[in-house]
Design a protein around this motif. Structure first.
Motif, short mmCIF file in Angstrom:
data_model
loop_
_atom_site.label_atom_id
_atom_site.label_comp_id
_atom_site.label_asym_id
_atom_site.label_seq_id
_atom_site.Cartn_x
_atom_site.Cartn_y
_atom_site.Cartn_z
N LYS A 1 0.95 -1.33 -0.05
CA LYS A 1 0.06 -0.07 0.20
C LYS A 1 0.74 1.24 0.02
O LYS A 1 0.47 2.38 -0.47
CB LYS A 1 -1.00 0.15 1.12
N LEU A 2 2.03 1.11 0.45
CA LEU A 2 2.94 2.24 0.51
C LEU A 2 3.39 2.67 -0.96
O LEU A 2 4.06 3.95 -0.95
CB LEU A 2 4.30 1.97 1.34
N LEU B 1 11.71 0.14 6.33
CA LEU B 1 10.56 -0.04 5.32
C LEU B 1 10.65 1.45 4.44
O LEU B 1 10.48 1.34 3.27
CB LEU B 1 9.24 -0.43 5.77
N GLN B 2 10.73 2.44 5.29
CA GLN B 2 10.95 3.72 4.79
C GLN B 2 12.26 3.80 3.78
O GLN B 2 11.88 4.30 2.73
CB GLN B 2 11.10 4.72 5.55
N MET B 3 13.22 3.23 4.45
CA MET B 3 14.48 3.24 3.36
C MET B 3 14.41 2.54 2.07
O MET B 3 14.48 2.66 1.07
CB MET B 3 15.72 2.66 4.08
N TYR B 4 13.57 1.24 2.22
CA TYR B 4 13.08 0.20 1.34
C TYR B 4 12.42 0.99 0.02
O TYR B 4 12.56 1.02 -1.03
CB TYR B 4 12.42 -1.03 1.68
N HIS C 1 14.37 3.71 -1.47
CA HIS C 1 15.26 3.04 -2.57
C HIS C 1 15.03 2.53 -3.80
O HIS C 1 15.42 2.86 -5.15
CB HIS C 1 16.15 1.92 -2.01
N ARG C 2 13.45 2.06 -3.72
CA ARG C 2 12.95 1.27 -5.07
C ARG C 2 11.97 2.35 -5.69
O ARG C 2 12.19 2.35 -6.79
CB ARG C 2 12.35 0.42 -4.63
N PHE C 3 11.59 3.25 -5.04
CA PHE C 3 10.34 3.86 -5.72
C PHE C 3 10.87 5.67 -5.75
O PHE C 3 10.04 6.38 -6.19
CB PHE C 3 9.12 3.81 -5.04
N GLY C 4 11.77 6.05 -4.92
CA GLY C 4 12.22 7.29 -4.94
C GLY C 4 11.15 7.98 -3.99
O GLY C 4 11.11 9.39 -4.13
N ARG C 5 10.31 7.37 -3.05
CA ARG C 5 9.20 8.29 -2.27
C ARG C 5 9.67 8.17 -0.92
O ARG C 5 9.97 7.06 -0.54
CB ARG C 5 7.89 7.39 -2.69
N LYS C 6 9.35 9.26 -0.39
CA LYS C 6 9.42 9.36 1.16
C LYS C 6 8.39 9.24 1.77
O LYS C 6 7.17 9.86 1.35
CB LYS C 6 10.08 10.79 1.44
#
Length: 216
Positions: free
Chosen positions: A85-86, A117-120, A123-128
Motif C-alpha cells: 500500500k505504501l 521500510l521507509q528506506m526500502y 530506494h525502490r520508488f524514490g518516495r519518502k
C-alpha cells in the motif's frame, strides 16, 4: 499517529482482545548523541539494510516477520502487513504489529522496522513515506498464552512465525494458538532433537548434559 481501528477490528475473530495503538519514539539518527554525549547504542539503518533486501520484492509479501531482541535478553516479533500500500499513488497506510510473550512494550523496535521500510520504499520508488502512514499496534497476548518463565521466548517466537505462514489465521489467532502447554510440548520435542543430534558429544562430556535435559 493515525490509526485504523475499524479495519483491524474486522480482521480479528469476535471476542479477541483489540490491539493497542502505539506511538514509537523517534529512532536516533546516525549523527545524534544523547545527553551524556555518547552515541546511541541502538543500530541505525544503513546501506547493509538495502543489501539485505536487494533481492527481495516486499511488494509481493503479505506478512513480513522480523524477529528482534530487546535489551539483549528477550526475543519478540514484529509483523508488517500491507507493505504494498505504501507504493500506491497516493500511498496508503500499512500496519506493524508487535508481539511480545510478556506483553511488553516493543514500540521502540517497531520504530526501527518502520525506518527500514521507509528506506526500502525510498530506494525502490524514490518516495519518502511519512511516519503517519505506519499504524503500529501492540497485539495483546491472552493470559493463557503469556510467558511465565525466563527461557522460552524463542520457542514462543518460533510458533508465532510458523503460524504466520497460515493465511487463514489472523495475527491475533497466531498468538492465541501459542498456549503454555503447546510451548512446553514444543520445547520438549526440540530438546529431544538436540539430544539425538549431539548424543556423542554429550556422552563424551564435550557438551553439558544438564542443558540437554532441561525441560523448564
Amino acid at each position: 499517529m493515525q490509526t485504523d481501528a475499524n479495519a483491524n477490528e474486522a480482521a480479528l475473530p469476535q471476542g479477541d482482545p483489540m490491539p493497542v495503538p502505539l506511538t514509537p519514539p523517534t529512532p536516533p539518527q546516525a549523527s545524534t548523541v544523547n545527553q551524556s554525549g555518547a552515541r546511541p547504542s541502538a543500530p541505525v539503518p544503513n546501506g547493509s539494510v538495502l543489501r539485505w533486501m536487494k533481492d527481495e520484492d516486499l511488494m509481493t509479501v503479505e506478512r513480513l516477520g522480523a524477529i528482534c531482541n530487546k535489551n539483549g535478553n528477550h526475543w519478540a516479533l514484529l509483523v508488517a502487513t500491507g507493505i504494498s500500500k505504501l507504493a500506491e499513488d497516493p500511498p496508503q497506510a500499512c500496519c506493524i504489529s508487535t508481539i511480545c510473550s510478556f506483553n511488553g512494550d516493543m514500540s521502540r523496535e517497531a520504530g526501527f522496522l518502520r525506518m527500514y521500510l521507509q528506506m526500502y520504499i525510498l530506494h525502490r520508488f524514490g518516495r519518502k513515506i511519512p511516519d503517519e502512514l505506519f499504524n503500529i499496534y501492540k497485539v495483546i497476548v491472552p493470559e493463557n498464552c503469556m510467558q511465565h518463565d525466563t527461557v522460552n521466548c524463542g520457542i514462543y517466537v518460533g510458533i508465532y512465525m510458523t503460524n504466520l505462514f497460515d493465511p487463514t489465521l489472523s495475527i491475533q489467532q497466531c498468538v492465541g494458538d501459542s498456549t503454555r502447554d503447546k510451548i512446553i510440548n514444543t520445547r520438549s520435542k526440540f530438546f529431544e532433537f538436540l539430544r539425538q543430534k549431539h548424543q556423542n558429544n554429550i556422552t563424551n562430556n564435550k557438551y553439558d548434559s544438564a542443558f540437554y535435559n532441561d525441560q523448564n
